[in-house]
Design a protein around this motif. Sequence first.
Motif: not given
Lengths: 208, 119
Positions: A100-112
């Motif tokens: 379950p993804l919560v909050g904003r997803v940016d490049d860094e988070r997507a990579a993680m």
Amino acid sequence: MSVTIEAERVDQLLRIIVAAATGDYELRVPLVEEDDDEFLEVELGVNYLLEELSLNKARSDSQREQLAARADELAEQQTELMQALSTPVIAVWPGVLALPLVGRVDDERAAMVTATLLERVAAERATHVILDLTGVGAIAGNTMPALLRMVRAIGLLGATCLLTGISPAVARQIVALGADDSGAPVRALAQLSDALAHVLAQKGALRR
Amino acid sequence: MPFRYEERVSPKGRPYVRLHVSGELSLADAHEYAGHFRAGGRYHGMHTLSFVEKGTEYGPEARKIFLEVGQSAPHATVTSSALVRAAINLMSRFSPKTGRYRMFATEPEALAWLDDKEA
């Protein structure tokens, strides 16, 4: 009390005091046994003061280094914690992972998320991954391709990726990117529970 | 070792510690000295005659310990070094004046003063 002091000794002392005033505590007044007068005590006193300042500076530098090391350690722990909290991969059924993804997803988070998820898929030989986007408010403009690449990578590992909780805005982003054309087939369901029911039904069918 | 201790008896029959000091005095050396002269130490309350050699230096951390120890009994120091004298004078400025400490240039005058001093 009257003492006659050579100008050179006074100059030397003043030079060292000026250096200390600019933060240089390493210089010392040169002392000689032959200068046996009251001024010798003043010169020695200045050296003692400089030694004390130097010692305190060394202690303070050492404390600052310890604090900086501790701050780095805490920052590292915080990053680890953030990583763990931002990618809560749950094994909801043997071979079925949910994220379950919560909050904003940016490049860094997507990579993680990609790295963590692929690792878990491989480690647990997962057959299905449910990526729930219900809590995702926004996906940064150029991040969606990264998420779709993740979906494709999951497919390459032999697992099926299901997206749930897609908001109208995210749906528009996916369509705009032409996900199906990019080779990342997106199977979407309304809710996480729908996806789980779908997967379990599929698994049941396989058993039969 | 920067300190060498000897127990002796003065011409008037008073036991005293003869202390020879040389070299660079570190914090550990100061603690060793303090252990002997503080209450409960072997030389606490004993008259002391110290000889401080030319070139003896008191490290910044050691100085604080020497200041704390103080004098539990009369203490005469003999030194021929102007620098040692200046160092001891400086340190003495931070200690309360008890009249129990004096510096001398020669041993006989130091011993005579010490022998006349009551504890």
